[in-house]
Design a protein around this motif. Structure first.
Motif, short mmCIF file in Angstrom:
data_model
loop_
_atom_site.label_atom_id
_atom_site.label_comp_id
_atom_site.label_asym_id
_atom_site.label_seq_id
_atom_site.Cartn_x
_atom_site.Cartn_y
_atom_site.Cartn_z
N PHE A 177 0.83 -1.21 0.00
CA PHE A 177 0.00 0.00 0.00
C PHE A 177 0.86 1.26 0.00
N SER A 178 1.89 1.30 0.84
CA SER A 178 2.71 2.50 0.95
C SER A 178 3.44 2.81 -0.36
N VAL A 179 3.84 1.78 -1.09
CA VAL A 179 4.52 1.99 -2.37
C VAL A 179 3.52 2.31 -3.47
N MET A 180 2.33 1.72 -3.39
CA MET A 180 1.36 1.83 -4.47
C MET A 180 0.50 3.09 -4.38
N VAL A 181 0.17 3.55 -3.16
CA VAL A 181 -0.81 4.63 -3.00
C VAL A 181 -0.30 5.96 -3.54
N ILE A 182 1.01 6.12 -3.66
CA ILE A 182 1.58 7.39 -4.09
C ILE A 182 1.18 7.72 -5.52
#
Length: 447
Positions: A177-182
């Motif tokens: 999530f942290s890598v993808m949400v950006i």
């Protein structure tokens, strides 16, 4: 002969040198990720315990609800005192995508503000605070190591993943999530390893400090063609609901800044009074706080009030727009789980399983993070129904359009065709021409 041997030695030496470079980089990020994970694990556990204690106090002393306007004034004062007024999750996303700087004062601001919000019954979650505090911590750990802009972005992602993992006990979801949400449409693969190490470190730290992971006992029905079709219908409805939820959040935020409500002191008092009034009218405190007990009842017992999802959307929108603190992800869980629980039996789907589908589908539609939503379903419910959850997430992602919880989020590729568009969430809609919004590009480069 000697020249050939020397050539082979040079080739081997170059190979060893390359391996050394990769190994050095990996060890560097492992060390940094562990440091970030320890920091976020400790603070995240303290935050989790603080929110739980605040919720217990509110249940023990119901009169705390009526202190909401006064506590709201205190929250506004804290943000003004620490110089963090107006800062939030969108600033963290900007830091991870554009390399913007972050204020360390945001950490105590959101920590105290969210605990106080839960103490008096504001309707909000915890992950907004997790992303903000975690991203801020990761950013500043990176600065301690004198990281350049690109590495600072990765350190920010590591912090987001670590704090999210410490709160929910879902390290793989947190990392993805942290890598993808950006930016939706690309995945910075090199950021996954440090983000996962940070998330796992924080997860293990939170477990050692007594913070239980979020898990639900879900009964998955037998797979049939008919069930796939019915789940597809439910996911389609959840996609529409996620759009409605995002629209309510953003429209309420706009309305709550009109006229005299531009003044944050007045706005937080008015918002507090509205939450008190809705709570009294509903005759229950189920919609105050995060509402994890309601989510659990929907998933594990197949029980939810018919209007629960709508009331939660309104109360969350008012709470956050008024200036109280927290996040939108747990409320999206609440909205999806209660909606799915109510609608699923009408489609011939067991209520509890429908609640699980609804939870993941609304989360997917609201965050635009399809793969992290699939991973979330596995970590929350187990892998048995992953095919159904994957179908639901795919449909929800496609049908939710370009709305989302975070306006700083960038969507790089069209949801309708394989076309590069690079637009901000909530700034682009299907009715607009893609060519009017963004020049077509054959190639793209991450910023």
């Amino acid at each position: 002969m000697m020249d050939r041997i020397k050539e082979q030695i040079d080739i081997f030496a170059a190979f060893i040198k390359r391996i050394g470079v990769y190994l050095t980089v990996m060890l560097k990020w492992a060390l940094v990720a562990i440091i970030i994970g320890i920091c976020c694990g400790l603070l995240g556990s303290a935050f989790h315990i603080g929110v739980d204690k605040a919720t217990e106090l509110r249940a023990e002393f119901p009169w705390l609800l009526y202190c909401m306007p006064a506590v709201g004034l205190l929250i506004v004062g804290i943000y003004k005192l620490l110089g963090t007024e107006g800062q939030g999750t969108n600033d963290i996303i900007d830091a991870a995508y554009l390399g913007k700087d972050l204020s360390l004062q945001l950490v105590p601001s959101i920590f105290i503000g969210t605990v106080l919000t839960h103490l008096v019954g504001g309707s909000s979650g915890r992950e907004g605070a997790a992303l903000q505090m975690g991203g801020d911590i990761g950013h500043h750990v990176g600065k301690l190591f004198n990281f350049e802009s690109h590495d600072l972005k990765v350190a920010t992602m590591c912090g987001m993943a670590a704090f999210f993992s410490a709160l929910f006990g879902t390290p793989l979801t947190a990392a993805v999530f942290s890598v993808m949400v950006i930016s939706i449409g690309t995945f910075v693969h090199m950021a996954f390893f440090p983000s996962f190490i940070a998330a796992m470190t924080a997860y293990l730290m939170s477990l050692s400090l007594g913070v239980p992971p979020t898990r639900f006992a879900l009964v998955v029905p037998e797979l049939t063609v008919g069930l796939f079709v019915r789940v597809a219908v439910l996911a389609s409805l959840c996609a529409i609901l996620s759009v409605v939820f995002c629209v309510i959040l953003h429209k309420t935020e706009h309305i709550m800044k009109l006229g005299p409500l531009k003044n944050p002191w007045i706005r937080v008092v008015v918002g507090g009074i509205i939450i008190i009034a809705i709570t009294v009218l509903c005759g229950t405190t189920d919609y105050n706080g995060a509402g994890m007990n309601v989510i659990a009842a929907a998933v594990e017992e197949g029980h939810a009030r018919p209007a629960a999802f709508f009331i939660k959307m309104v109360m969350t929108a008012v709470t956050l727009s008024a200036g109280y603190k927290g996040g939108e992800v747990v409320p999206s869980f609440f909205v999806g789980a209660t909606f799915g629980c109510i609608v699923a039996p009408l489609l011939g789907i067991p209520a509890g399983f429908g609640a699980g589908i609804g939870l993941v589908s609304v989360f997917c539609g609201a965050t635009n993070c399809m793969f992290s939503s699939i991973v979330l379903s596995i970590e929350l419910f187990g892998a048995e129904g992953v095919l159904l959850f994957a179908l639901a997430c795919g449909i929800s992602y496609m049908l939710s359009g370009y709305s989302g919880l975070y306006s700083s989020q960038t969507i790089l590729f069209s949801k309708i065709r394989a076309q590069y568009i690079e637009v901000k969430t909530n700034h682009h809609h299907v009715g607009h021409s893609f060519e009017d919004t963004s020049e077509m590009k054959d190639n793209f480069t991450l910023k």
